[in-house]
Design an enzyme around this catalytic site. Structure first.
Site, PDB file in Angstrom:
ATOM      1  N   ASP A  95       0.831  -1.206   0.000  1.00 37.20           N
ATOM      2  CA  ASP A  95       0.000   0.000   0.000  1.00 37.20           C
ATOM      3  C   ASP A  95       0.863   1.252   0.000  1.00 37.20           C
ATOM      4  O   ASP A  95       2.032   1.228   0.378  1.00 37.20           O
ATOM      5  CB  ASP A  95      -0.884   0.015   1.251  1.00 37.20           C
ATOM      6  N   GLU A  96       0.266   2.331  -0.399  1.00 36.91           N
ATOM      7  CA  GLU A  96       0.846   3.665  -0.259  1.00 36.91           C
ATOM      8  C   GLU A  96       2.312   3.743  -0.665  1.00 36.91           C
ATOM      9  O   GLU A  96       3.156   4.224   0.074  1.00 36.91           O
ATOM     10  CB  GLU A  96       0.737   4.147   1.202  1.00 36.91           C
TER      11      GLU A  96
END
Lengths: 553, 500
Positions: B293-294
């Site tokens: 993620d991210e």
């Protein structure tokens, strides 16, 4: 797979190197206003920040085997002052740990850079050692850390307690685990005389142990008032000697969920030893449902149409028996609680039940109140105030009593709790322009939690921030952080209160211009770890760690 | 489907007893007012004659010991009553195994005069049944123990019911993790998602790469998880039927991995398979969470070698392709090790290139957006795990447990087949504002609200107001068992929390 794997690995390693260089930029972009990682403050971990500080680079060592806290020879508090003796032991244990206490070794030679003594000197002829702290108590002190010994000078024991806390906050551990302290001169006094915390023991019962632990923590933050919102609609845990039925019927449980006279006495004495006043609140005429269970005819019967509905409203203001009861009850309260003030509440009175009751209507007509029920409220409150005045107590009341125009004694303290920032600032201006003393709580309802660092908002609020003359500003006696009990009990109270209440503590103690929030973050991070080390589960401000994490579980 | 038999003549002695006393609510629950007295001196657990597991079964033997103490919290000695025995039978002897995604947790429990029989396919199902049985037992005002005539048929709605703890933003002592596993079992959670490392710190002490924690942990001696700590957590979880699912998030959220690593580039070269060999031999679960993620592309973009590589691969300036390339390789490594990958939803953007059995973890978005995402991902035939509505680190004033309770994980547009691809949900307690001082009261009983949503039948548990008194009572039960569960609203428990 081999090739693919090698590429994946290569990329991973590349991202390490590059990531490191850009760390600071990333952080800055994410949260430009908030400092995420605590750095060292030039004021170390002092909290709340003293009024005047001079710190030098010169440091001294302290060892548990030779360091002592003693009365200075000229001190007016002698060896019989157990308040100080208790405090000396408490702070010694905070600094060195109770397990490590060793026999003092007088023959051991002390090094040149060692500090072996803190002398405590009470300068006023009456040390107040056996008294109770009050709103006029002098809490000022001067601390000089230098060789051959450190000196803590204070007019009264109350200042000495604050100075001991400060001294203990100056002690730090070097990389070898040795305790050190820098040569320091501090001159300190509180900005406001009333720095309180409200705990609510009616919505949830709080075991005595929890109350005592929080008094201990209040002292670590130089908070000096425990506002004990002891009873309310939901339960009546106060065991009254005069009216034992009140808790017998009104507590959640008549034995396990009550405060006996011995409990109350213990709380008061524990607080006194830490320079904390205990102000009980017995809120009337509203917020009294639990009183009605043990005291027949005290509450107003509500009507639906022409018949009683079986429910009850506020205290019944038209019966003489009500005032007989209150006289006896507050007579007891005035002897049980030594503080010069009681909090009489007076907030959120619901007029609907009074309106429904035909006897009340008749009384309103007789008195010529018309349909103005706030006049009836005033009628009740004035009689109550007279009763309390006759017990030689001063009183604090919530702002509605002032708003409703009830006649008050000039030394009444009006407790502001409602509204937006603009509204509470106007209220502070109104109350002080009428010449009354006031106390602010609106921005400090700590029960209202939200995600993130809400302590910053609490830190920024200032009780003297309203339009008014200097004379008006002087009528602000301080403020209180309130932790109402709807969603709080022994399981979550302490981490919810600390270190959020510490933000309020600094606002109320330190100089008005102590507003650097980044410096506050740095000091507060270490202060919270100190509370954790002292056994208090104070919650974190942000991602980080404490050298010694909470071991309570 | 569910029937409750109300007795018209409840007598005083029943006041402590509430129907539907089990949390989360069993699928079928029939109870009567007929009650049997239990006495610790004459109470027995035993294995059924036909049971595949017999004495010596580690999981059940230790469960008997545990639940005996949970049922009889204070040992009152009374007159010796008629004996009562609980007879457990399981179809399979899986006593030495680990719970997995395929483990059946179904059980039947019949409580009648003098005996209860608990039947399950696996020991994991038996554990769930023992938990239910323990919640059925109550004490009257004189301290005597009772259980009512009851019949339960039960199984979980979702196979995957998880809690995420984050030990990177704050270090959590092992004690705290173990206590959380205890409380998870009380709410029938079955997966502990251990977000063990992240940007702020790397507390996992790797056998292969000890420098990762030596340099990346908050403190290399006190703020780490040794191999034996990890084994302890895994074993504690196993005995409670809880899978331990580690997450080694990459390529983003890895600042702590690179702490002071200038001369560590070569070891890192091998260490770039964190999800590979060294982790797979430590964590027995067949799933591994790979994060994903991210990812911040700024650093990649700044690096000339990376840019040259992008050119060579024909990615142009599209860094998501690079990320996809990275995740694809990591996941291939994982599946070569016979592990199933779970990744955060961000990875779905390039899902064509990842293994088909990968589970997508939904963590962001407003409710409408979440529904869309569920439709979109399941339409592509991928399995999903829902976390977004249960970020319980986001606190607010009031009874927010109601929001966690009323989530409808399968309420999105899609076919029945698509709905089945929702394998469960996860309660996430990210660590920015949480450590050992406040974790427990913040987690419980708010996580229990999600537990009922994930275990029980949605129709039978659609009314949040009916759940309120049950959850209040369950919270008091947690307190009584020493779990620091915070109050839902005003009120009290007979036995309040005794700490500070």
């Amino acid at each position: 797979m081999d090739t693919a794997l090698r590429f994946a690995v290569l990329l991973l390693t590349l991202s390490f190197g590059a990531g490191l260089q850009l760390n600071y930029i990333d952080d800055y972009e994410e949260e430009p206003k908030e400092e995420d990682v605590s750095a060292d403050s030039k004021y170390g971990s002092l909290w709340p920040l003293p009024q005047k500080i001079q710190m030098s680079e010169i440091s001294f060592k302290l060892t548990s085997s030779s360091f002592k806290i003693v009365d200075a020879k000229e001190s007016s508090a002698g060896p019989s002052c157990s308040l100080l003796k208790d405090a000396y032991r408490r702070y010694y244990e905070y600094m060195f740990g109770s397990s490590k206490r060793q026999q003092l070794n007088k023959r051991r030679r002390t090094g040149p850079s060692e500090l072996t003594e803190l002398q405590v000197l009470i300068t006023s002829p009456d040390s107040d050692c056996d008294g109770y702290p009050s709103v006029t108590s002098d809490e000022s002190y001067e601390l000089s850390v230098d060789q051959p010994y450190a000196v803590l000078r204070a007019p009264k024991v109350w200042g000495a307690l604050r100075g001991l806390e400060t001294f203990s906050q100056l002690v730090f551990e070097d990389d070898y685990g040795a305790k050190s302290i820098n040569a320091t001169q501090i001159s300190d006094f509180p900005r406001f005389a009333h720095r309180g915390i409200l705990l609510d023991t009616s919505r949830h019962y709080l075991p005595i142990k929890v109350i005592l632990a929080n008094l201990e923590t209040m002292a670590m933050n130089k908070i000096n008032v425990f506002h004990w919102h002891i009873v309310d609609d939901q339960s009546f845990p106060y065991l009254s000697r005069t009216f034992p039925q009140l808790s017998q019927q009104g507590a959640y449980h008549p034995y396990t969920h009550v405060y006996t006279p011995a409990d109350v006495k213990m709380v008061i004495e524990f607080a006194r030893l830490r320079g904390i006043r205990v102000i009980p609140e017995f809120d009337t005429p509203g917020h009294t449902q639990s009183w009605g269970k043990g005291q027949k005819d005290l509450l107003t019967p509500c009507y639906s149409g022409a018949t009683p509905s079986g429910t009850f409203g506020p205290v019944n203001p038209i019966l003489n028996t009500t005032y007989d009861f209150m006289s006896q009850f507050f007579k007891e309260i005035s002897t049980v609680f030594p503080d010069a003030y009681v909090h009489l509440g007076g907030d959120e009175v619901d007029f609907n039940c009074w309106k429904s009751n035909p006897d009340i209507q008749k009384f309103m007509a007789q008195q010529g109140f018309g349909q103005d029920f706030s006049k009836l409220e005033s009628f009740y409150i004035q009689r109550l105030l007279n009763i309390v005045t006759s017990t030689k107590k001063g009183y604090m009341i919530w702002q509605e009593v002032f708003d409703n125009g009830v006649k008050l004694k000039p030394d009444t303290i009006i407790h502001v709790w409602k509204g937006t920032q603009l509204q509470y600032q106007n209220e502070m201006a109104n109350v002080t322009s009428a010449g009354y003393q006031t106390l602010l709580s609106t921005p400090w309802y700590l029960n209202r939690i939200s995600y993130g660092q809400d302590w910053r908002g609490h830190y920024k609020a200032d009780p003297q921030d309203f339009n008014g003359t200097d004379e008006q500003k002087k009528l602000v006696v301080g403020g209180e952080a309130c932790l109402w009990g709807e969603y709080v009990d022994a399981t979550n109270l302490t981490p919810r209160l600390w270190p959020r209440a510490s933000a309020v503590a600094e606002r109320l103690w330190s100089a008005k211009d102590v507003t650097d929030i980044n410096d506050a973050f740095n000091r507060l991070s270490v202060h919270r770890c100190r509370m954790v080390e002292r056994g208090i589960p104070a919650e974190p401000l942000f991602s980080s760690f404490c050298p010694r994490e909470y071991k309570g579980l | 489907k569910k029937q409750i038999l109300h007795s018209p003549h409840l007598n005083v002695i029943y006041t402590e007893y509430k129907l539907e006393a089990v949390w989360p609510l069993p699928q079928t629950f029939i109870s009567s007012s007929e009650q049997y007295r239990l006495n610790p001196q004459t109470f027995y657990f035993g294995y059924g004659m036909q049971s595949a597991a017999q004495p010596g079964c580690t999981v059940l033997d230790s469960a008997f010991k545990r639940y005996f103490s949970l049922i009889f919290l204070d040992l009152t000695s009374g007159s010796v009553d008629k004996p009562f025995s609980v007879e457990i039978s399981v179809d399979r002897d899986d006593c030495d195994g680990y719970p997995s995604e395929d483990s059946s947790e179904k059980y039947n429990l019949t409580v009648s005069a003098g005996r209860a029989s608990l039947n399950a396919q696996t020991v994991w199902g038996a554990l769930r049944g023992l938990e239910s049985f323990s919640q059925l037992v109550y004490q009257d005002d004189f301290g005597s123990y009772f259980v009512n005539k009851t019949e339960i048929e039960d199984f979980p709605r979702f196979q995957f019911r998880a809690i995420l703890l984050d030990t990177s933003r704050h270090y959590l002592p092992v004690q705290t993790i173990l206590k959380t596993l205890d409380a998870m079992a009380y709410s029938k959670f079955n997966v502990f998602h251990w977000h063990i490392v992240d940007d702020p710190s790397f507390p996992y002490q790797s056998r292969t790469f000890p420098d990762l924690s030596a340099k990346g942990a908050f403190h290399p001696m006190t703020h780490i998880y040794t191999q034996s700590d990890v084994r302890r957590v895994i074993s504690h979880g196993r005995l409670r039927g809880i899978r331990i699912l580690p997450e080694f998030d990459s390529p983003g959220h890895t600042k702590s991995w690179g702490k002071g690593q200038s001369d560590l580039l070569t070891p890192c070269y091998n260490g770039g398979i964190p999800s590979g060999t060294f982790v797979s031999s430590v964590f027995p679960d067949s799933y591994i969470h790979l994060g994903g993620d991210e990812v911040d592309f700024t650093c990649w973009r700044s690096n000339p070698d990376v840019r040259a590589f992008m050119q060579a691969m024909g990615f142009g300036g599209d860094f998501t392709k690079l990320e996809a390339f990275y995740m694809e390789n990591i996941m291939n490594i994982t599946s070569a090790l016979n592990k199933t990958s779970i990744v955060w939803q961000d990875v779905f953007d390039y899902h064509e290139r990842i293994p088909k059995d990968t589970v997508l973890h939904i963590w962001k978005g407003v409710p409408a957006k979440i529904k869309e995402e569920l439709s979109r991902i399941t339409k592509a035939g991928m399995r999903v795990l829902l976390a977004a509505p249960w970020y319980i680190n986001h606190i607010s004033y009031g009874q927010d447990w109601r929001n966690y309770y009323t989530v409808q994980p399968q309420n999105f547009s899609g076919t029945e087949e698509q709905k089945k691809l929702v394998i469960g949900g996860e309660v996430c307690m990210w660590g920015e504002y949480v450590d050992a001082t406040n974790l427990m009261p913040r987690l419980w009983p708010r996580a229990s609200a999600a537990a009922e949503r994930l275990w029980s039948d949605e129709q039978q548990t659609s009314n949040v107001d009916k759940a309120f008194p049950r959850l209040q009572e369950f919270r008091c039960k947690l307190l009584r068992r020493g779990i620091q569960a915070e109050p839902l609203y005003v009120g009290h428990c007979k036995h309040e929390y005794q700490g500070i």
